[in-house]
Motif scaffolding. Structure first.
Motif: not given
Length: 173
Positions: A143-145, A155-157
């Protein structure tokens, strides 16, 4: 999905996460956005995929893990209007999928379940992946894009790197 420009059979598109790519016109179907958002929806969870069949059992379409499908009168409705049946054990409600507790262990299980999947540059489905596509699929099933490319993913949070990369644990990139 935003359609940006058409050149022959090809459309330049922008995905909801801002990624730019190309799709053939034959792979697009017009849909009523408001109806789609109001309809009950399910997420395919069977890896790598399941099939949608008609009432006689004839295969209508393969559905990859992670596909979000509309439910209409107890049947699955594809964007082109076709109705069919999917094994209930192969899917969960969109609400349940989106609210699941994140599990790095499950991310790794998904990635391992996709071992042997053919490599395809730009691939990001259970049928063909590249390196960042594999990571994206594994997180999407939780469920995580994540962003499309590895540099964007790093570099994504969503990515949490331990100090000095130690200790490394399951699910770290």
């Amino acid at each position: 999905m935003r359609l940006l420009d058409k050149n022959g059979e090809w459309w330049s598109v922008e995905t909801p996460d801002g990624y730019h790519g190309y799709m053939t016109e034959s792979s697009l179907a017009e849909a009523d956005r408001d109806s789609w958002l109001k309809a009950p929806r399910m997420v395919i969870t069977a890896l790598p995929a399941t099939v949608m069949v008609d009432e006689r059992g004839a295969v209508l379409s393969p559905l990859p893990a992670g596909a979000i499908v509309e439910v209409s009168h107890g049947m699955i409705r594809l964007p082109d209007g076709r109705l069919g049946i999917v094994d209930p054990a192969a899917m969960i409600s969109l609400e349940e999928w989106g609210s699941q507790t994140f599990s790095p262990r499950k991310v790794v299980e998904t990635a391992r379940a996709l071992m042997g999947t053919p490599y395809l540059w730009g691939g990001m489905s259970p049928w063909a992946v590249d390196c960042s596509g594999l990571v994206r699929v594994a997180y999407w099933m939780q469920g995580r894009l994540l962003p499309r490319d590895a540099s964007q993913q790093a570099s994504s949070s969503m990515m949490q790197f331990p100090a000095m990369l130690t200790p490394i644990s399951v699910g770290d990139l």
